[in-house]
Design a protein around this motif. Structure first.
Motif, PDB file in Angstrom:
ATOM      1  N   HIS A 225       8.644   5.418  32.687  1.00  0.00           N
ATOM      2  CA  HIS A 225       7.180   5.485  32.651  1.00  0.00           C
ATOM      3  C   HIS A 225       6.537   4.140  32.294  1.00  0.00           C
ATOM      4  CE1 HIS A 225       3.170   7.248  31.892  1.00  0.00           C
ATOM      5  NE2 HIS A 225       3.131   6.422  30.869  1.00  0.00           N
ATOM      6  N   TYR A 226       7.120   3.430  31.330  1.00  0.00           N
ATOM      7  CA  TYR A 226       6.506   2.209  30.820  1.00  0.00           C
ATOM      8  C   TYR A 226       6.714   0.990  31.721  1.00  0.00           C
ATOM      9  CZ  TYR A 226       5.918   4.848  26.491  1.00  0.00           C
ATOM     10  OH  TYR A 226       5.554   5.781  25.558  1.00  0.00           O
ATOM     11  N   ASP A 227       7.678   1.064  32.627  1.00  0.00           N
ATOM     12  CA  ASP A 227       8.020  -0.086  33.461  1.00  0.00           C
ATOM     13  C   ASP A 227       6.838  -0.478  34.346  1.00  0.00           C
ATOM     14  OD1 ASP A 227      10.362   0.715  32.243  1.00  0.00           O
ATOM     15  OD2 ASP A 227      11.483   1.035  34.100  1.00  0.00           O
ATOM     16  N   GLY A 228       6.377  -1.728  34.194  1.00  0.00           N
ATOM     17  CA  GLY A 228       5.274  -2.236  35.000  1.00  0.00           C
ATOM     18  C   GLY A 228       3.895  -1.997  34.411  1.00  0.00           C
ATOM     19  N   LEU A 229       3.823  -1.360  33.247  1.00  0.00           N
ATOM     20  CA  LEU A 229       2.521  -1.161  32.598  1.00  0.00           C
ATOM     21  C   LEU A 229       2.144  -2.420  31.825  1.00  0.00           C
ATOM     22  CD1 LEU A 229       2.733   2.552  31.391  1.00  0.00           C
ATOM     23  CD2 LEU A 229       1.807   1.631  33.510  1.00  0.00           C
ATOM     24  N   VAL A 230       0.878  -2.505  31.410  1.00  0.00           N
ATOM     25  CA  VAL A 230       0.384  -3.696  30.714  1.00  0.00           C
ATOM     26  C   VAL A 230      -0.092  -3.353  29.301  1.00  0.00           C
ATOM     27  CG1 VAL A 230      -0.339  -4.836  32.859  1.00  0.00           C
ATOM     28  CG2 VAL A 230      -1.987  -3.422  31.599  1.00  0.00           C
ATOM     29  N   PHE A 231      -0.161  -4.389  28.478  1.00  0.00           N
ATOM     30  CA  PHE A 231      -0.873  -4.261  27.201  1.00  0.00           C
ATOM     31  C   PHE A 231      -2.337  -4.442  27.565  1.00  0.00           C
ATOM     32  CE2 PHE A 231       3.322  -5.089  25.489  1.00  0.00           C
ATOM     33  CZ  PHE A 231       3.354  -4.238  24.407  1.00  0.00           C
ATOM     34  N   HIS A 232      -3.099  -3.354  27.503  1.00  0.00           N
ATOM     35  CA  HIS A 232      -4.484  -3.387  27.998  1.00  0.00           C
ATOM     36  C   HIS A 232      -5.518  -3.594  26.898  1.00  0.00           C
ATOM     37  CE1 HIS A 232      -3.985   0.840  26.772  1.00  0.00           C
ATOM     38  NE2 HIS A 232      -5.288   0.820  26.561  1.00  0.00           N
ATOM     39  N   ARG A 233      -5.094  -3.566  25.652  1.00  0.00           N
ATOM     40  CA  ARG A 233      -6.026  -3.755  24.531  1.00  0.00           C
ATOM     41  C   ARG A 233      -5.317  -4.580  23.472  1.00  0.00           C
ATOM     42  NH1 ARG A 233      -7.962   0.496  20.245  1.00  0.00           N
ATOM     43  NH2 ARG A 233      -9.853  -0.500  19.481  1.00  0.00           N
ATOM     44  N   VAL A 234      -5.852  -5.764  23.201  1.00  0.00           N
ATOM     45  CA  VAL A 234      -5.214  -6.699  22.283  1.00  0.00           C
ATOM     46  C   VAL A 234      -6.279  -7.241  21.341  1.00  0.00           C
ATOM     47  CG1 VAL A 234      -4.089  -8.953  22.144  1.00  0.00           C
ATOM     48  CG2 VAL A 234      -3.368  -7.319  23.892  1.00  0.00           C
ATOM     49  N   ILE A 235      -6.082  -7.012  20.043  1.00  0.00           N
ATOM     50  CA  ILE A 235      -7.024  -7.509  19.042  1.00  0.00           C
ATOM     51  C   ILE A 235      -6.205  -8.198  17.945  1.00  0.00           C
ATOM     52  CG2 ILE A 235      -8.864  -6.932  17.429  1.00  0.00           C
ATOM     53  CD1 ILE A 235      -9.354  -4.361  19.137  1.00  0.00           C
ATOM     54  N   LYS A 236      -6.262  -9.534  17.935  1.00  0.00           N
ATOM     55  CA  LYS A 236      -5.517 -10.332  16.952  1.00  0.00           C
ATOM     56  C   LYS A 236      -5.848  -9.864  15.538  1.00  0.00           C
ATOM     57  CE  LYS A 236      -4.812 -15.067  15.473  1.00  0.00           C
ATOM     58  NZ  LYS A 236      -5.198 -16.456  15.641  1.00  0.00           N
ATOM     59  N   GLY A 237      -4.817  -9.715  14.721  1.00  0.00           N
ATOM     60  CA  GLY A 237      -4.997  -9.278  13.347  1.00  0.00           C
ATOM     61  C   GLY A 237      -5.093  -7.771  13.203  1.00  0.00           C
TER      62      GLY A 237
ATOM     63  N   ALA B   9     -12.835  -6.418  31.077  1.00  0.00           N
ATOM     64  CA  ALA B   9     -12.294  -5.908  32.340  1.00  0.00           C
ATOM     65  C   ALA B   9     -12.560  -4.416  32.406  1.00  0.00           C
ATOM     66  CB  ALA B   9     -10.796  -6.178  32.448  1.00  0.00           C
ATOM     67  N   ARG B  10     -12.970  -3.965  33.567  1.00  0.00           N
ATOM     68  CA  ARG B  10     -13.174  -2.528  33.759  1.00  0.00           C
ATOM     69  C   ARG B  10     -11.824  -1.858  33.809  1.00  0.00           C
ATOM     70  NH1 ARG B  10     -18.390  -1.122  36.281  1.00  0.00           N
ATOM     71  NH2 ARG B  10     -19.580  -3.026  36.328  1.00  0.00           N
ATOM     72  N   PRO B  11     -11.658  -0.659  33.319  1.00  0.00           N
ATOM     73  CA  PRO B  11     -12.661   0.221  32.740  1.00  0.00           C
ATOM     74  C   PRO B  11     -12.787   0.093  31.226  1.00  0.00           C
ATOM     75  CG  PRO B  11     -10.634   1.443  33.038  1.00  0.00           C
ATOM     76  CD  PRO B  11     -10.376   0.020  33.501  1.00  0.00           C
ATOM     77  N   PHE B  12     -12.173  -0.930  30.633  1.00  0.00           N
ATOM     78  CA  PHE B  12     -12.056  -0.989  29.170  1.00  0.00           C
ATOM     79  C   PHE B  12     -13.174  -1.721  28.471  1.00  0.00           C
ATOM     80  CE2 PHE B  12      -7.834  -1.296  31.143  1.00  0.00           C
ATOM     81  CZ  PHE B  12      -7.408  -0.018  30.876  1.00  0.00           C
ATOM     82  N   GLY B  13     -13.837  -2.634  29.154  1.00  0.00           N
ATOM     83  CA  GLY B  13     -14.774  -3.491  28.450  1.00  0.00           C
ATOM     84  C   GLY B  13     -14.016  -4.671  27.876  1.00  0.00           C
ATOM     85  N   ARG B  14     -14.153  -4.904  26.584  1.00  0.00           N
ATOM     86  CA  ARG B  14     -13.576  -6.105  25.967  1.00  0.00           C
ATOM     87  C   ARG B  14     -12.138  -5.897  25.498  1.00  0.00           C
ATOM     88  NH1 ARG B  14     -17.034  -5.667  20.348  1.00  0.00           N
ATOM     89  NH2 ARG B  14     -15.808  -3.922  19.600  1.00  0.00           N
ATOM     90  N   ASP B  15     -11.570  -6.956  24.938  1.00  0.00           N
ATOM     91  CA  ASP B  15     -10.235  -6.963  24.335  1.00  0.00           C
ATOM     92  C   ASP B  15      -9.088  -6.804  25.337  1.00  0.00           C
ATOM     93  OD1 ASP B  15     -11.496  -7.167  21.772  1.00  0.00           O
ATOM     94  OD2 ASP B  15     -11.710  -4.991  21.725  1.00  0.00           O
ATOM     95  N   VAL B  16      -9.350  -7.143  26.607  1.00  0.00           N
ATOM     96  CA  VAL B  16      -8.320  -7.064  27.648  1.00  0.00           C
ATOM     97  C   VAL B  16      -7.754  -8.472  27.868  1.00  0.00           C
ATOM     98  CG1 VAL B  16      -7.839  -6.434  30.048  1.00  0.00           C
ATOM     99  CG2 VAL B  16      -9.571  -5.175  28.745  1.00  0.00           C
ATOM    100  N   PRO B  17      -6.419  -8.637  27.798  1.00  0.00           N
ATOM    101  CA  PRO B  17      -5.849  -9.969  28.030  1.00  0.00           C
ATOM    102  C   PRO B  17      -6.296 -10.567  29.371  1.00  0.00           C
ATOM    103  CG  PRO B  17      -4.194  -8.527  27.113  1.00  0.00           C
ATOM    104  CD  PRO B  17      -5.388  -7.661  27.434  1.00  0.00           C
ATOM    105  N   VAL B  18      -6.728 -11.830  29.326  1.00  0.00           N
ATOM    106  CA  VAL B  18      -7.167 -12.537  30.522  1.00  0.00           C
ATOM    107  C   VAL B  18      -5.964 -12.717  31.459  1.00  0.00           C
ATOM    108  CG1 VAL B  18      -8.118 -14.715  31.398  1.00  0.00           C
ATOM    109  CG2 VAL B  18      -9.051 -13.687  29.315  1.00  0.00           C
ATOM    110  N   THR B  19      -4.829 -13.121  30.901  1.00  0.00           N
ATOM    111  CA  THR B  19      -3.567 -13.171  31.632  1.00  0.00           C
ATOM    112  C   THR B  19      -2.772 -11.945  31.200  1.00  0.00           C
ATOM    113  OG1 THR B  19      -3.594 -15.577  31.636  1.00  0.00           O
ATOM    114  CG2 THR B  19      -1.475 -14.508  32.082  1.00  0.00           C
ATOM    115  N   GLN B  20      -2.470 -11.060  32.151  1.00  0.00           N
ATOM    116  CA  GLN B  20      -1.826  -9.805  31.798  1.00  0.00           C
ATOM    117  C   GLN B  20      -0.460 -10.007  31.146  1.00  0.00           C
ATOM    118  OE1 GLN B  20      -1.760  -7.433  35.416  1.00  0.00           O
ATOM    119  NE2 GLN B  20      -3.754  -6.569  34.905  1.00  0.00           N
ATOM    120  N   VAL B  21      -0.193  -9.173  30.152  1.00  0.00           N
ATOM    121  CA  VAL B  21       1.129  -9.109  29.532  1.00  0.00           C
ATOM    122  C   VAL B  21       1.722  -7.783  30.026  1.00  0.00           C
ATOM    123  CG1 VAL B  21       2.442  -9.037  27.388  1.00  0.00           C
ATOM    124  CG2 VAL B  21       0.311 -10.368  27.508  1.00  0.00           C
ATOM    125  N   VAL B  22       2.763  -7.915  30.860  1.00  0.00           N
ATOM    126  CA  VAL B  22       3.356  -6.741  31.510  1.00  0.00           C
ATOM    127  C   VAL B  22       4.603  -6.281  30.759  1.00  0.00           C
ATOM    128  CG1 VAL B  22       4.346  -5.878  33.681  1.00  0.00           C
ATOM    129  CG2 VAL B  22       2.485  -7.565  33.736  1.00  0.00           C
TER     130      VAL B  22
END
Length: 169
Positions: free
Chosen positions: A42-54, A149-162
Protein backbone atom coordinates in the motif's frame (compact mmCIF):
# COMPACT_ATOMS: atom_id res chain seq x y z
CA UNK A 1 -2.85 -15.67 21.02
CA UNK A 2 -1.17 -13.03 18.89
CA UNK A 3 2.55 -12.42 18.76
CA UNK A 4 3.43 -9.35 20.83
CA UNK A 5 7.16 -9.23 20.08
CA UNK A 6 8.43 -6.00 18.52
CA UNK A 7 8.12 -5.73 14.75
CA UNK A 8 10.96 -4.15 12.80
CA UNK A 9 10.06 -2.14 9.71
CA UNK A 10 12.06 -0.19 7.15
CA UNK A 11 10.68 2.78 5.21
CA UNK A 12 12.78 3.47 2.11
CA UNK A 13 12.29 7.05 0.90
CA UNK A 14 13.85 9.18 -1.82
CA UNK A 15 15.91 10.85 0.94
CA UNK A 16 17.06 7.62 2.65
CA UNK A 17 15.89 4.82 4.94
CA UNK A 18 14.10 5.02 8.28
CA UNK A 19 13.98 1.92 10.48
CA UNK A 20 11.34 1.51 13.16
CA UNK A 21 10.50 -0.84 15.96
CA UNK A 22 6.74 -1.24 16.31
CA UNK A 23 5.30 -2.08 19.75
CA UNK A 24 2.88 -4.97 19.16
CA UNK A 25 2.49 -5.47 22.92
CA UNK A 26 1.12 -1.97 23.59
CA UNK A 27 -0.61 -1.29 20.25
CA UNK A 28 -1.48 -4.71 18.76
CA UNK A 29 -4.31 -3.62 16.43
CA UNK A 30 -2.40 -0.60 15.17
CA UNK A 31 0.78 -2.59 14.50
CA UNK A 32 -1.18 -5.37 12.75
CA UNK A 33 -2.93 -2.73 10.62
CA UNK A 34 0.34 -1.00 9.61
CA UNK A 35 2.07 -4.32 8.88
CA UNK A 36 -0.85 -5.44 6.69
CA UNK A 37 -0.68 -2.20 4.66
CA UNK A 38 3.11 -2.65 4.33
CA UNK A 39 2.82 -6.29 3.25
CA UNK A 40 0.11 -5.35 0.72
CA UNK A 41 2.45 -2.78 -0.88
CA UNK A 42 0.00 0.00 0.00
CA UNK A 43 2.72 2.50 0.96
CA UNK A 44 4.92 1.94 -2.10
CA UNK A 45 4.99 5.12 -4.21
CA UNK A 46 3.11 7.30 -1.71
CA UNK A 47 4.45 10.68 -0.57
CA UNK A 48 4.93 12.58 2.66
CA UNK A 49 2.16 15.10 1.97
CA UNK A 50 2.31 17.13 5.19
CA UNK A 51 5.61 18.26 6.69
CA UNK A 52 5.95 20.71 9.57
CA UNK A 53 9.48 21.16 10.97
CA UNK A 54 9.55 20.75 14.74
CA UNK A 55 6.14 19.03 14.68
CA UNK A 56 5.82 16.01 12.40
CA UNK A 57 6.06 14.43 8.93
CA UNK A 58 2.90 12.71 7.64
CA UNK A 59 2.41 10.18 4.87
CA UNK A 60 0.73 6.94 3.94
CA UNK A 61 -2.34 8.17 2.09
CA UNK A 62 -1.54 9.99 -1.16
CA UNK A 63 0.36 9.23 -4.36
CA UNK A 64 2.58 11.67 -6.28
CA UNK A 65 -0.47 13.11 -8.09
CA UNK A 66 -2.11 13.65 -4.64
CA UNK A 67 -4.71 11.02 -5.37
CA UNK A 68 -5.86 9.25 -2.22
CA UNK A 69 -5.16 5.53 -2.18
CA UNK A 70 -7.99 3.22 -1.17
CA UNK A 71 -7.89 1.95 2.40
CA UNK A 72 -9.44 -0.78 4.50
CA UNK A 73 -11.94 -0.02 7.26
CA UNK A 74 -10.71 2.24 10.10
CA UNK A 75 -9.30 0.72 13.28
CA UNK A 76 -10.16 1.37 16.93
CA UNK A 77 -7.87 3.91 18.61
CA UNK A 78 -5.15 2.57 20.93
CA UNK A 79 -3.87 5.88 22.31
CA UNK A 80 -4.26 4.92 25.99
CA UNK A 81 -1.28 2.57 25.85
CA UNK A 82 1.39 4.49 27.76
CA UNK A 83 3.39 5.40 24.64
CA UNK A 84 4.08 9.12 24.16
CA UNK A 85 4.25 11.35 21.07
CA UNK A 86 7.92 12.09 21.62
CA UNK A 87 10.49 12.97 18.94
CA UNK A 88 11.13 9.95 16.74
CA UNK A 89 7.94 8.05 17.52
CA UNK A 90 5.39 6.95 14.92
CA UNK A 91 1.66 7.45 15.45
CA UNK A 92 -1.54 7.06 13.47
CA UNK A 93 -3.12 10.04 11.76
CA UNK A 94 -6.89 10.36 12.05
CA UNK A 95 -9.76 12.79 11.60
CA UNK A 96 -11.71 14.31 14.50
CA UNK A 97 -13.30 10.86 14.88
CA UNK A 98 -10.92 9.02 17.25
CA UNK A 99 -11.68 5.69 15.55
CA UNK A 100 -10.93 6.85 12.00
CA UNK A 101 -7.28 5.82 11.49
CA UNK A 102 -6.62 3.80 8.34
CA UNK A 103 -3.24 3.93 6.57
CA UNK A 104 -1.92 7.43 7.28
CA UNK A 105 0.80 7.81 9.89
CA UNK A 106 3.11 10.50 11.14
CA UNK A 107 6.56 10.52 12.68
CA UNK A 108 6.93 13.08 15.45
CA UNK A 109 9.73 15.54 14.68
CA UNK A 110 9.44 17.13 18.13
CA UNK A 111 8.04 16.19 21.52
CA UNK A 112 4.28 16.67 21.06
CA UNK A 113 2.86 16.17 24.54
CA UNK A 114 -0.46 17.75 23.51
CA UNK A 115 -1.06 14.73 21.24
CA UNK A 116 -0.70 12.24 24.11
CA UNK A 117 -3.73 10.50 25.62
CA UNK A 118 -6.15 12.00 26.61
CA UNK A 119 -5.11 14.96 24.46
CA UNK A 120 -7.36 17.92 23.79
CA UNK A 121 -10.27 15.75 22.67
CA UNK A 122 -10.24 12.97 25.27
CA UNK A 123 -8.36 10.56 23.00
CA UNK A 124 -5.04 11.88 21.71
CA UNK A 125 -3.12 10.08 18.98
CA UNK A 126 -2.01 6.45 19.07
CA UNK A 127 1.75 5.97 19.14
CA UNK A 128 2.75 2.49 18.01
CA UNK A 129 6.52 2.52 17.61
CA UNK A 130 9.77 4.47 17.40
CA UNK A 131 12.58 5.22 14.98
CA UNK A 132 15.64 3.06 15.70
CA UNK A 133 17.73 4.24 12.74
CA UNK A 134 17.37 7.10 10.29
CA UNK A 135 16.31 9.95 12.57
CA UNK A 136 18.65 12.05 10.39
CA UNK A 137 16.38 11.15 7.44
CA UNK A 138 13.32 12.25 9.45
CA UNK A 139 15.18 15.54 10.04
CA UNK A 140 15.96 15.86 6.31
CA UNK A 141 12.29 15.33 5.44
CA UNK A 142 11.20 17.80 8.13
CA UNK A 143 13.58 20.43 6.74
CA UNK A 144 12.27 20.06 3.19
CA UNK A 145 10.90 23.41 1.94
CA UNK A 146 7.10 23.40 1.82
CA UNK A 147 4.46 25.36 -0.02
CA UNK A 148 0.82 25.18 -1.06
CA UNK A 149 -0.63 22.34 -3.12
CA UNK A 150 -4.17 21.18 -3.72
CA UNK A 151 -6.00 19.52 -2.05
CA UNK A 152 -4.01 20.17 1.15
CA UNK A 153 -3.21 23.84 1.15
CA UNK A 154 0.06 24.52 2.97
CA UNK A 155 2.82 22.35 4.46
CA UNK A 156 3.28 20.26 1.29
CA UNK A 157 6.92 19.54 0.30
CA UNK A 158 7.90 21.57 -2.78
CA UNK A 159 10.10 18.64 -3.88
CA UNK A 160 8.18 15.45 -3.17
CA UNK A 161 9.57 12.94 -0.70
CA UNK A 162 8.39 9.55 -1.97
CA UNK A 163 8.04 6.36 0.05
CA UNK A 164 9.64 3.84 -2.30
CA UNK A 165 8.81 0.83 -0.16
CA UNK A 166 7.89 -0.20 3.38
CA UNK A 167 9.37 -3.58 4.32
CA UNK A 168 8.68 -5.70 7.40
CA UNK A 169 12.14 -6.98 8.42
Amino acid sequence: MTDTSPVRVRIDTTLGAIELELDAAKAPKTVANFVQYANDGHYDGLVFHRVIKGFMIQGGGYDSEYGQRRTRAPIAIESNNGLKNDRGTIAMARTSDPNSATSQFFINHGDNDFLNYPGQDGYGYAVFGKVTSGLDIVDKIAETPTGNARPFGRDVPVTQVVIDKVTVL
